[in-house]
Design an enzyme around this catalytic site. Structure first.
Site, PDB file in Angstrom:
ATOM      1  N   LYS A 184       0.816  -1.214   0.000  1.00 28.83           N
ATOM      2  CA  LYS A 184       0.000   0.000   0.000  1.00 28.83           C
ATOM      3  C   LYS A 184       0.855   1.273   0.000  1.00 28.83           C
ATOM      4  CE  LYS A 184      -4.169  -1.830   0.142  1.00 28.83           C
ATOM      5  NZ  LYS A 184      -4.013  -3.242   0.312  1.00 28.83           N
TER       6      LYS A 184
HETATM    7  C1  LIG Z   1      -9.943  -2.896  -1.950  1.00 22.92           C
HETATM    8  C2  LIG Z   1      -9.427  -3.534  -0.704  1.00 22.92           C
HETATM    9  N1  LIG Z   1     -10.264  -3.713   0.318  1.00 22.92           N
HETATM   10  C3  LIG Z   1      -9.866  -4.264   1.466  1.00 22.92           C
HETATM   11  C4  LIG Z   1      -8.578  -4.684   1.652  1.00 22.92           C
HETATM   12  C5  LIG Z   1      -8.219  -5.358   2.927  1.00 22.92           C
HETATM   13  O1  LIG Z   1      -7.171  -4.799   3.590  1.00 22.92           O
HETATM   14  P1  LIG Z   1      -6.279  -5.697   4.569  1.00 22.92           P
HETATM   15  O2  LIG Z   1      -5.482  -6.612   3.732  1.00 22.92           O
HETATM   16  O3  LIG Z   1      -5.475  -4.676   5.292  1.00 22.92           O
HETATM   17  O4  LIG Z   1      -7.216  -6.411   5.469  1.00 22.92           O
HETATM   18  C6  LIG Z   1      -7.653  -4.517   0.620  1.00 22.92           C
HETATM   19  C7  LIG Z   1      -6.259  -4.934   0.806  1.00 22.92           C
HETATM   20  O5  LIG Z   1      -5.572  -5.486   0.068  1.00 22.92           O
HETATM   21  C8  LIG Z   1      -8.090  -3.946  -0.601  1.00 22.92           C
HETATM   22  O6  LIG Z   1      -7.250  -3.810  -1.631  1.00 22.92           O
END
Ligand SMILES: Cc1ncc(COP(=O)(O)O)c(C=O)c1O
Length: 371
Positions: A184
């Protein structure tokens, strides 16, 4: 001689990050310490939200928002098929039933008309997503939500630093979550943050992430059922270091994207990502191109891999994932625009410090593979 692989993604970590993390490790305050609040304040300020609650992942943040929205068994929630599975999982975990509305072919974000058409008497909410860091149609979605008495959550996990109608994502009055996985714009290893414009919701989030404890963390006093969705202080310290240089990191990402744009202008058979306009400023998270229809994307990926370039499908349509087909009977044809896009998207190596010559190698490998 084996060629060096160009990786798909790499976090940008510098000495300042190391210093801040070490400081916390040496302080002995590894969790529920002062770095969390500091990180929350700085991040809230950066995105123009009055309140922020740091959490263990973007998914955790979205899950708590759906929990607070009161998703119940069988409630329909409209969301996008062009996303990471977490966008739908966050309400399925609460008993919600996913309804996928199709996307706009250019932005790859929810098409507001398709959202409105998908509303039934069982619809309770919408989880929108700013896919690939490109802001979704927040105002139109908000108007639809208001018209039909629905709640709206913005999955901004990929969009830290993006701007909609001249103001940052996070500042538009809609609750949302950012994610801090290592690929990210800002990373804490794992982690995320929820931003909200409601003080009451903020207190609830801080309580829920800590097993429903009183939000002021009164010792073992638990007025409600909750989760353990806490971020650690050394993760927050890393977040602070990353936030200090976020503008520079975003500029580096934009420069890498611009360079890809130039290099790809000479390559047939691929469509570059959508450019910004007056209302939408992308925060570059990944660099996703679409290969032309009729091109065998898997063969392209295979040939690129042979040349030491990591690239990937990004992302497969959510409603066609095996568990979605099994649980809800979704099949091809539910969201044709999304399906066409997801069949053709290809993510190229992308991170702030990707070297120009590696980008040239990537594009040369792509050109050869397409030929
Ligand atoms: C569009 C989207 N939503 C939710 C998430 C979930 O984030 P995390 O991996 O921090 O739980 C991600 C992460 O890759 C994402 O790209």
């Amino acid at each position: 001689m084996k060629t060096r692989t160009v990786p798909l993604s790499r976090p940008y970590i510098d000495e300042r990050d190391e210093e801040l993390v070490l400081e916390v490790l040496r302080s002995g305050r590894l969790s529920l310490g002062p770095s969390i609040e500091q990180f929350e304040e700085l991040l809230a300020e950066r995105v123009g939200a009055p309140y922020a609650a740091a959490v263990s992942s973007g998914t955790a943040g979205l899950h708590m928002l759906c929990h607070i929205a009161g998703v119940g068994e069988g409630d329909e929630v409209i969301t996008s098929p062009v996303s990471f599975v977490a966008t739908a999982n966050c309400f399925i975990l609460e008993g919600g039933r996913p309804v996928f509305a199709d996307v706009d072919p250019e932005t790859l974000n929810l098409d507001p008309e398709a959202v409105e058409a998908a509303i039934t008497e069982r619809t309770k909410g919408i989880v929108a997503v700013d896919m690939f860091g490109y802001p979704c149609e927040l105002d139109e979605l908000r108007a639809i939500a208001e018209r039909h008495g629905l709640w709206l959550i913005d999955d901004s996990c990929e969009a830290l630093g993006a701007e909609y109608k001249g103001a940052p994502i996070g500042s538009h009055g809609i609750s949302g979550a950012f994610g801090f996985y290592p690929n990210k714009q800002l990373t804490t290893g794992e982690g995320g943050i929820v931003t909200t414009h409601s003080e009451e919701e903020w207190h609830l989030l801080k309580s829920l992430r800590n097993q429903g404890r009183s939000y002021d963390s009164r010792w073992f006093h638990h007025p409600r059922l909750g989760f353990n969705y806490r971020l650690t202080d050394f993760q927050a310290a890393l977040g602070i270091g990353q936030l200090e240089k976020l503008d520079r990191l975003l500029a580096m990402r934009s420069a890498v994207a611009a360079r890809y744009g130039e290099l790809l202008s000479a390559v047939d058979g691929v469509e570059p990502p959508l450019a910004d306009d007056a209302d939408h400023v992308r925060s570059w998270f990944v660099y996703v191109v679409k290969v032309a229809r009729g091109i065998d994307r898997d063969a392209v990926l295979e040939r690129m891999a042979e040349q030491g370039v990591e690239a990937g499908h990004y992302v497969p349509a959510v409603h066609l994932q095996p568990y979605m087909r099994e649980r809800y009977g979704f099949a091809e044809g539910v969201c044709p625009v999304a399906e066409d896009a997801c069949d053709r998207t290809l993510a190229l190596p992308f991170f702030p410090h990707l070297e120009a010559e590696d980008q040239e190698r990537v594009v040369a490998a792509l050109r050869d593979a397409l030929a």
